[in-house]
Design an enzyme around this catalytic site. Structure first.
Site, PDB file in Angstrom:
ATOM      1  N   ASP A   1       5.294 -14.590   4.118  1.00  0.00           N
ATOM      2  CA  ASP A   1       6.280 -15.501   3.830  1.00  0.00           C
ATOM      3  C   ASP A   1       7.561 -14.668   3.844  1.00  0.00           C
ATOM      4  OD1 ASP A   1       7.775 -17.443   2.445  1.00  0.00           O
ATOM      5  OD2 ASP A   1       6.260 -17.568   0.674  1.00  0.00           O
TER       6      ASP A   1
ATOM      7  N   ASP B   1      -6.718 -15.970  -3.117  1.00  0.00           N
ATOM      8  CA  ASP B   1      -5.801 -14.955  -3.256  1.00  0.00           C
ATOM      9  C   ASP B   1      -6.009 -13.717  -4.011  1.00  0.00           C
ATOM     10  OD1 ASP B   1      -3.596 -16.110  -1.799  1.00  0.00           O
ATOM     11  OD2 ASP B   1      -2.535 -17.255  -3.386  1.00  0.00           O
TER      12      ASP B   1
ATOM     13  N   TRP C   1      -7.600 -21.901  -8.457  1.00  0.00           N
ATOM     14  CA  TRP C   1      -6.800 -20.831  -7.764  1.00  0.00           C
ATOM     15  C   TRP C   1      -7.119 -19.289  -7.928  1.00  0.00           C
ATOM     16  CZ3 TRP C   1      -3.149 -17.531  -9.591  1.00  0.00           C
ATOM     17  CH2 TRP C   1      -2.679 -16.535  -8.507  1.00  0.00           C
TER      18      TRP C   1
ATOM     19  N   ASP D   1      -0.121 -21.953   5.615  1.00  0.00           N
ATOM     20  CA  ASP D   1      -0.349 -22.080   4.288  1.00  0.00           C
ATOM     21  C   ASP D   1      -0.189 -23.448   3.583  1.00  0.00           C
ATOM     22  OD1 ASP D   1      -0.799 -21.134   1.701  1.00  0.00           O
ATOM     23  OD2 ASP D   1       0.684 -19.469   2.099  1.00  0.00           O
TER      24      ASP D   1
HETATM   25  C1  DGJ Z   1      -0.197 -18.027  -0.762  1.00  0.00           C
HETATM   26  C2  DGJ Z   1      -1.253 -17.364   0.282  1.00  0.00           C
HETATM   27  O1  DGJ Z   1      -2.290 -17.498  -0.088  1.00  0.00           O
HETATM   28  C3  DGJ Z   1      -0.564 -15.978   0.116  1.00  0.00           C
HETATM   29  O2  DGJ Z   1      -1.573 -14.885   1.094  1.00  0.00           O
HETATM   30  C4  DGJ Z   1       0.661 -15.707   0.636  1.00  0.00           C
HETATM   31  O3  DGJ Z   1       0.762 -16.128   1.899  1.00  0.00           O
HETATM   32  C5  DGJ Z   1       1.471 -16.448  -0.289  1.00  0.00           C
HETATM   33  N1  DGJ Z   1       1.179 -17.886  -0.416  1.00  0.00           N
HETATM   34  C6  DGJ Z   1       3.187 -16.643   0.338  1.00  0.00           C
HETATM   35  O4  DGJ Z   1       3.718 -17.479  -0.397  1.00  0.00           O
END
Ligand code: DGJ
Length: 743
Positions: A363, A544, A194, A474
């Site tokens: 979100d 992310d 991640w 997601d």
């Molecule tokens: C994980 C995603 O990769 C982010 O860009 C974002 O959408 C968050 N989740 C929201 O909870």
């Protein structure tokens, strides 16, 4: 033919070998030969009635005849022919010590499976071979589909139980690829985690196995389902023999790269056999995912360009001519869960002012979602945050000239939700065992028909009732306790297949019912990127980690397997949550402009200068995005372990190129290395246009040559150009436009 398709096909013709495919069977020798776009693939039925690979590589002459396949008899009693013969699809039976393609346990305890050729059919670009066990009514149909544009072969298998009893499939692979015996192979593969996806690994292939896999129920960040094998590992990206492949599956998967005891190389991939156990009732069949494979003589760079072409023309939902990705704004890093009507509208106004085309609310908009502890599963609009529903915000976004996108996480549920309180049995679980949470959430068992229908139902309603152009889909954790107590213990492990089949069916149906809808695959960044999900999703969230410097190597790795046309990259704030380092707005834009451009910064904190820079660069991006997203990518200097990095994208008709150069940090003050472009028309004249602000011109006694205003393609490729970058986190970008002959 549609005009866009015609232009695309014409442009492709200049960039790739002649598009043609031929599948031929020689009844005298029992050899099958597939010739397509500069490659030849051949295999035959050998003296044992096994399917034996004969060749995979650069196109051979049509007059070259393969002798009939002959099983290898090994060189010792320890190396039986079953094992040493490079079988196309070997059952685990007789004496097989290499990786099997199929392993079955029958109810009487028999575990011996020996597959022999029965028949074949050729239908256009698809060859289907039917195999059967030497004694039992177990059939396997192997499908080979060739792509005339790239020579990429898609291989998969259908396993059929025609016995009168159920059987248990313990391992089902899509295909085995074989390379000639050798000790000079290098394996390329992608690893990650991640916020640190797609790191390229390179190592010599040695005796034994290297296993690339996911046991997580989805594709995973840990490995990408992609490999490439180079012979005589060339230092140049664009020369040398390379074989490559990728699995189109978004569930647990595995690819094993194996050098056997006689030094032959086999690459086998398909469902991950770990915890696999598919009970096949009489009359039922199991389809494997498709394992795509290709060959090029144009190095690892050529391999990725072929894959990019193939994904664009044959995989993506808008194939063969996907629309360019719009410039989007996403609210996540600005507001996290604190979304509301006024706040989002204010951001939308600012986003529209810099040229953003799609506004995406992330979100926080639904259920009782205040943070990540509650709300997932309850897909109603939160009445405190949006007292009048989503319509006012969507109308506002439209009035600003943008379309509207929304974040969803359909496969998950928080225990603190109405859905979970009502249906605690809907999640993956083992009866009576703890349910491990990840980000305070559990995984809905999409293999269940009622769960599948619920998920499809709420998504369909959401998109029907609101004018939504785009869903960011997601998926923020991997599986644990993958039980399915509602079915018999023998059927429970079917969850590994059924879940993903249902996921695909939801996406397929949703798109069919809402043809304008576009979807992004996101899984905590790039945790679900593969050619299976890409059949239904137009783009993916790459990571992310939006730090522009880290992104250079993530994006570099990503493009080995996937087209930049799906690689979303946002400009966010600096310093950011992941990185204390400070980078300029321009640097951040140039990093993100190498894929699908987005902005994820908190625009409420931007200065007028930031807005001006963003507006200018977004306008510049719109001039090159077709080239960046759908052109030919050349990695001129890798960001791995060097002070600098450079990419170049060339449009398919070679009329435009976009070059991005980065200097990570200057040590000892060396001048920036000369850049030698690739893929241009050497005879054409190109004009230079700076996308970034033009770096300071070198002084009269500088070792650097000033950048010409225009020059021939040969100049840019052979003489090369100097970009005057000095310092830390510096970047520059320019565009070349072919000058029309009459200008
Ligand atoms: C994980 C995603 O990769 C982010 O860009 C974002 O959408 C968050 N989740 C929201 O909870």
């Amino acid at each position: 033919m549609h005009l866009r398709t015609a232009l695309f096909t014409a442009a492709l013709a200049c960039a790739a070998p002649a598009a043609s495919a031929q599948i031929h069977y020689n009844p005298q020798t029992h050899v099958f030969r597939i010739d397509s776009a500069g490659t030849t693939y051949a295999f035959g039925v050998n003296d044992m009635q096994e399917l034996q690979q004969l060749y995979w590589g650069k196109a051979l002459a049509a007059s070259d005849n393969f002798p009939a396949a002959r099983s290898n008899d090994g060189n010792a009693s320890f190396d039986p022919a079953t094992s040493t013969t490079p079988q196309e699809y070997a059952g685990w039976g007789a004496g097989l010590y290499v990786e099997p393609a199929l392993k079955i346990t029958f109810p009487d305890g028999n575990r011996d499976l020996v597959l022999h050729y029965v028949s074949h059919t050729i239908d256009g670009n698809t060859l289907t071979i039917r195999l059967k066990d030497i004694e039992r009514e177990v059939f396997v149909s192997l499908r080979y589909t060739t792509d005339p544009q790239t020579g990429i072969l898609g291989r998969s298998a259908v396993i059929e139980n025609r016995t009168s009893d159920p059987l248990l499939i313990e391992q089902a692979e899509s295909a085995t690829w074989t390379l000639p015996r050798g000790t000079d192979y290098t394996l390329d593969y992608l690893t990650g985690r991640w916020a640190g996806e797609d790191q390229l690994q390179q190592e010599a292939i040695r005796p034994g196995q290297r296993v690339l896999e996911s046991r997580r129920g989805s594709t995973g960040h840990q490995n990408s389902p992609w490999f490439a094998v180079e012979r005589d590992h060339a230092t140049d990206q664009d020369t040398g023999d390379v074989w490559f492949g990728t699995l189109a599956w978004s569930g647990s998967w595995r690819i094993t790269v194996e050098q056997d005891q006689l030094r032959a190389i086999r690459i086998t991939g398909g469902y991950n056999p770990f915890d696999f156990g598919y009970r096949l009732a009489p009359g039922q069949s199991l389809d494997t995912p498709v394992f795509y494979g290709g060959y090029t003589h144009d190095g690892i760079g050529g391999a990725s360009r072929l894959l990019h072409r193939f994904e664009i023309a044959s995989i993506l939902p808008q194939k063969p001519t996907p629309k360019a990705r719009p410039v989007l704004y996403n609210s996540w890093e600005a507001t996290e869960f604190n979304v509301d009507e006024a706040g989002q509208e204010a951001l939308a106004e600012k986003a529209a002012s810099i040229g953003v085309e799609r506004f995406v609310m992330d979100d926080g908009w639904f259920g009782q979602r205040k943070d990540d502890h509650a709300g997932l599963g309850d897909w109603y609009v939160n009445p405190q945050k949006f007292p009048h529903g989503l319509k006012p915000l969507i109308d506002k976004v439209h009035s600003l000239g943008m379309d509207f996108g929304l974040w969803v996480e359909p496969e998950m549920v928080n225990p603190d939700s109405d859905l979970y309180r009502k249906h605690p049995d809907w999640v993956l679980n083992f009866t009576g065992r703890p349910r491990t949470e990840g980000r305070n959430q559990l995984v809905l068992n999409l293999a269940r028909q009622d769960v599948r229908d619920y998920v499809y139902g709420f998504l369909d309603k959401l998109v029907t009732e609101n004018d939504i152009a785009f869903l960011k889909w997601d998926y923020n954790r991997n599986w644990s306790e993958p039980g399915w107590p509602a079915v018999s213990p023998e059927e429970q492990k079917q969850v590994y297949v059924q879940y993903i089949d249902n996921l695909y069916s939801i996406l397929r149906e949703l798109r069919a019912k809402h043809p304008g809808l576009e979807i992004e695959s996101c899984s905590g960044g790039g945790g679900r990127v593969d050619l299976g999900i890409l059949r239904y999703t137009d783009e993916v969230w790459t990571s992310d980690n939006t730090d522009p410097f880290d992104r250079l190597s993530i994006q570099d790795g990503f493009t080995y397997a996937f087209t930049p046309g799906v690689m979303m990259a946002w400009v966010t704030d600096s310093p950011a949550w992941r990185h204390p380092g400070i980078t300029s707005v321009e640097y951040r834009f140039l990093s993100s402009m190498q894929g699908g451009l987005g902005v994820g910064a908190n625009l409420n904190h931007w200065t007028p200068e930031d807005f001006a820079t963003a507006k200018r660069l977004i306008a510049e991006y719109k001039q090159i995005r077709e080239t960046v997203q759908h052109g030919s990518l050349y990695r001129l200097v890798s960001p791995r372990g060097s002070e600098d990095s450079v990419t170049e994208s060339v449009s398919l008709d070679r009329s435009q190129a976009a070059v991005f150069a980065f200097l990570h940090t200057s040590q000892f003050g060396y001048p920036y290395p000369r850049i030698y472009l690739r893929g241009l028309d050497p005879k054409a004249e190109y004009r230079v246009h700076w996308i970034s602000s033009e770096p300071e011109k070198p002084g009269p006694h500088s070792e650097l040559t000033p950048m010409p205003d225009h020059a021939s393609g040969a100049w840019f490729m052979s003489h090369g150009v100097d970009v005057n970058l000095r310092g830390d986190f510096q970047a520059a970008a320019f565009r070349l436009d072919r000058v029309a002959a009459d200008e």
